[in-house]
Design an enzyme around this catalytic site. Structure first.
Site, PDB file in Angstrom:
ATOM      1  N   GLY A   9       0.797  -1.220   0.000  1.00 25.42           N
ATOM      2  CA  GLY A   9       0.000   0.000   0.000  1.00 25.42           C
ATOM      3  C   GLY A   9       0.832   1.274   0.000  1.00 25.42           C
ATOM      4  O   GLY A   9       0.300   2.362  -0.218  1.00 25.42           O
ATOM      5  N   GLN A  11       3.073   4.319  -1.243  1.00 22.55           N
ATOM      6  CA  GLN A  11       2.962   5.003  -2.532  1.00 22.55           C
ATOM      7  C   GLN A  11       4.194   5.857  -2.824  1.00 22.55           C
ATOM      8  O   GLN A  11       4.622   6.654  -1.994  1.00 22.55           O
ATOM      9  CB  GLN A  11       1.728   5.891  -2.523  1.00 22.55           C
ATOM     10  CG  GLN A  11       0.449   5.059  -2.378  1.00 22.55           C
ATOM     11  CD  GLN A  11      -0.769   5.804  -2.840  1.00 22.55           C
ATOM     12  OE1 GLN A  11      -0.929   6.972  -2.496  1.00 22.55           O
ATOM     13  NE2 GLN A  11      -1.608   5.151  -3.609  1.00 22.55           N
ATOM     14  N   PRO A  13       5.606   8.786  -5.169  1.00 22.88           N
ATOM     15  CA  PRO A  13       5.181   9.809  -6.131  1.00 22.88           C
ATOM     16  C   PRO A  13       5.868   9.605  -7.486  1.00 22.88           C
ATOM     17  O   PRO A  13       7.077   9.338  -7.529  1.00 22.88           O
ATOM     18  CB  PRO A  13       5.636  11.120  -5.484  1.00 22.88           C
ATOM     19  CG  PRO A  13       5.746  10.811  -4.017  1.00 22.88           C
ATOM     20  CD  PRO A  13       6.184   9.376  -3.957  1.00 22.88           C
ATOM     21  N   GLY A  16       9.978  12.453  -9.219  1.00 23.37           N
ATOM     22  CA  GLY A  16      10.949  12.704  -8.156  1.00 23.37           C
ATOM     23  C   GLY A  16      12.037  13.629  -8.663  1.00 23.37           C
ATOM     24  O   GLY A  16      12.229  13.776  -9.875  1.00 23.37           O
ATOM     25  N   LEU A  17      12.764  14.225  -7.733  1.00 26.84           N
ATOM     26  CA  LEU A  17      13.896  15.076  -8.118  1.00 26.84           C
ATOM     27  C   LEU A  17      15.140  14.210  -8.275  1.00 26.84           C
ATOM     28  O   LEU A  17      15.554  13.536  -7.328  1.00 26.84           O
ATOM     29  CB  LEU A  17      14.147  16.147  -7.034  1.00 26.84           C
ATOM     30  CG  LEU A  17      15.326  17.087  -7.336  1.00 26.84           C
ATOM     31  CD1 LEU A  17      14.968  18.054  -8.477  1.00 26.84           C
ATOM     32  CD2 LEU A  17      15.745  17.868  -6.090  1.00 26.84           C
ATOM     33  N   GLY A  18      15.738  14.219  -9.458  1.00 33.81           N
ATOM     34  CA  GLY A  18      17.002  13.522  -9.672  1.00 33.81           C
ATOM     35  C   GLY A  18      18.146  14.358  -9.102  1.00 33.81           C
ATOM     36  O   GLY A  18      18.101  15.595  -9.149  1.00 33.81           O
ATOM     37  N   ASP A  43      15.514  11.327  -5.390  1.00 35.43           N
ATOM     38  CA  ASP A  43      16.317  10.172  -5.776  1.00 35.43           C
ATOM     39  C   ASP A  43      17.797  10.476  -5.527  1.00 35.43           C
ATOM     40  O   ASP A  43      18.327  11.443  -6.069  1.00 35.43           O
ATOM     41  CB  ASP A  43      16.103   9.851  -7.259  1.00 35.43           C
ATOM     42  CG  ASP A  43      16.882   8.613  -7.655  1.00 35.43           C
ATOM     43  OD1 ASP A  43      16.402   7.498  -7.383  1.00 35.43           O
ATOM     44  OD2 ASP A  43      18.008   8.764  -8.199  1.00 35.43           O
ATOM     45  N   TYR A  48      26.886   9.624  -5.896  1.00 38.72           N
ATOM     46  CA  TYR A  48      26.717  10.983  -6.417  1.00 38.72           C
ATOM     47  C   TYR A  48      27.525  12.002  -5.601  1.00 38.72           C
ATOM     48  O   TYR A  48      27.696  13.141  -6.028  1.00 38.72           O
ATOM     49  CB  TYR A  48      25.236  11.403  -6.453  1.00 38.72           C
ATOM     50  CG  TYR A  48      24.341  10.514  -7.314  1.00 38.72           C
ATOM     51  CD1 TYR A  48      24.876   9.655  -8.259  1.00 38.72           C
ATOM     52  CD2 TYR A  48      22.956  10.563  -7.175  1.00 38.72           C
ATOM     53  CE1 TYR A  48      24.052   8.844  -9.035  1.00 38.72           C
ATOM     54  CE2 TYR A  48      22.126   9.757  -7.952  1.00 38.72           C
ATOM     55  CZ  TYR A  48      22.683   8.891  -8.866  1.00 38.72           C
ATOM     56  OH  TYR A  48      21.865   8.091  -9.627  1.00 38.72           O
ATOM     57  N   LYS A  77      21.030   4.385  -3.293  1.00 39.10           N
ATOM     58  CA  LYS A  77      21.544   3.205  -4.013  1.00 39.10           C
ATOM     59  C   LYS A  77      22.872   2.731  -3.439  1.00 39.10           C
ATOM     60  O   LYS A  77      23.727   3.552  -3.095  1.00 39.10           O
ATOM     61  CB  LYS A  77      21.712   3.537  -5.503  1.00 39.10           C
ATOM     62  CG  LYS A  77      20.492   4.210  -6.093  1.00 39.10           C
ATOM     63  CD  LYS A  77      20.566   4.449  -7.591  1.00 39.10           C
ATOM     64  CE  LYS A  77      19.464   5.400  -8.008  1.00 39.10           C
ATOM     65  NZ  LYS A  77      19.803   6.819  -7.861  1.00 39.10           N
ATOM     66  N   HIS A 110      22.817  -0.448  -7.259  1.00 37.79           N
ATOM     67  CA  HIS A 110      22.983   0.582  -8.304  1.00 37.79           C
ATOM     68  C   HIS A 110      23.283  -0.005  -9.688  1.00 37.79           C
ATOM     69  O   HIS A 110      22.730   0.432 -10.687  1.00 37.79           O
ATOM     70  CB  HIS A 110      24.097   1.551  -7.873  1.00 37.79           C
ATOM     71  CG  HIS A 110      23.985   2.905  -8.482  1.00 37.79           C
ATOM     72  ND1 HIS A 110      24.374   4.056  -7.839  1.00 37.79           N
ATOM     73  CD2 HIS A 110      23.519   3.309  -9.680  1.00 37.79           C
ATOM     74  CE1 HIS A 110      24.148   5.102  -8.621  1.00 37.79           C
ATOM     75  NE2 HIS A 110      23.629   4.670  -9.744  1.00 37.79           N
TER      76      HIS A 110
END
Ligand code: A2P
Length: 318
Positions: A9, A11, A13, A16-18, A43, A48, A77, A110
């Protein structure tokens, strides 16, 4: 806001913002702006190199009452240098410390590639570990343990093909909940998306705008997706931007999408793409653009004396 719903259940969205390629000095403001503009999905990834700044932004947003932790969907990741079963928990805990969180909504393997601990990107064949030595199911089982412990709510993979996903399922019985892959009109991956839908694996599209700021952009001679005439024409006809068309294309395929930007006006317009509906003929024109063309072609993982080949990476079971 549209969401993708998980079996329990929860959720996620769809937009998303990378944060890949978002510089530490810029990502703090990008995250703060994005959440204030309505984003609830960020994300991230250890490799990164910017999770500390993202963590500071999230912490301030929660402290200032802009958003509650439970309203946010935070993905990160596991880097390729921590695939051994005794390394996964430490890698995850480092990410949690940097993000200033006590759990992740989603944690992904990843890449289906293993490298030696402490290596960011391999420089020679000696930096790799073969998947015979650390099989993907070993890493996947460790991810499942993190989920059982409750420090991640959901577990998934990234850059996996259908054979590798089937392999994980057949060995462990556990289905990755998400596969995050490069996806846009030039690389539609229809078979893989259909396979994922059939197996109840949600798909997230990375590089949905063609990643013009990717490290190899100056030398790899790939076309600029945002300037493609089909995309530009649909955008001008609808009075929206080419980026918004590309985001709407993914959403309309039932796929979540993580456009990266550090520019407030773009962050805002990318989010507003959720309200765009493409007509059947517009979708058809975009579907007609497929060339199977990758911006992120995987050659980082196939350098001389690496145990990987492009065939084993994108098509193989191991
Ligand atoms: P910037 O971050 O400077 O705003 P992808 O998500 O495919 O990796 O693409 C990211 C690239 O697209 C970045 O160079 C980013 O620039 C740029 N970008 C993001 N949103 C938009 C937009 N709405 N219009 C044009 N370029 C965009």
């Amino acid at each position: 806001m549209k969401n993708l719903t998980f079996l329990n259940g929860d959720q996620m969205p769809v937009i998303g913002l990378g944060t890949w390629k978002s510089q530490p000095g810029q990502v703090f403001n990008a995250v703060k702006y994005a959440v204030s503009a309505g984003y609830r999905h960020i994300d991230c990834a250890a490799i990164y190199g910017n999770e500390k700044e993202i963590g500071e932004a999230i912490s301030e947003l929660i402290r200032d009452g802009v958003v509650g932790r439970e309203e946010l969907w935070i993905t990160s990741k596991l880097w390729n240098d921590s695939h051994r079963n005794d390394q996964v928990e430490d890698a995850l805990k480092n990410t949690l410390v940097d993000l200033q969180l006590d759990y992740l909504d989603l944690y992904l393997i990843h890449w289906p590639v293993a490298i030696k601990n402490g290596i960011g990107f391999p420089k020679s064949g000696a930096d790799f570990i073969s998947l015979k030595e650390i099989p993907l199911e070993e890493t996947w089982s460790a991810m499942l343990k993190m989920r059982d412990m409750g420090i991640i709510k959901h577990a998934g993979v990234s850059n996996f093909n259908s054979k590798k996903i089937n392999h994980l399922i057949s060995v462990t019985g556990a289905v990755p909940e998400v596969n995050q892959i490069e996806l846009h009109p030039y690389l539609q991956q229809t078979e893989l998306v259909d396979f994922c839908k059939e197996k109840n694996v949600h798909v997230t599209a990375y590089s949905p705008l063609g990643s013009a700021d990717r490290p190899t952009a100056n030398r790899d001679q790939r076309p600029i997706l945002l300037e493609n005439q089909v995309v530009v024409d649909i955008a001008s006809h609808k009075g929206v931007s080419p980026a918004q068309i590309l985001i709407a294309f993914a959403v309309q395929r039932g796929i979540s999408v993580i456009p990266k930007s550090v520019t407030p006006s773009r962050i805002k317009q990318n989010f507003e793409a959720k309200d765009i509906t493409l007509s059947p003929s517009e979708m058809e024109a975009l579907y007609g653009m497929d060339e199977g063309m990758r911006y992120i072609d995987g050659t980082t993982w196939t350098i001389e004396r690496s145990p990987n080949t492009l065939e084993s990476l994108w098509e193989g079971e191991y």
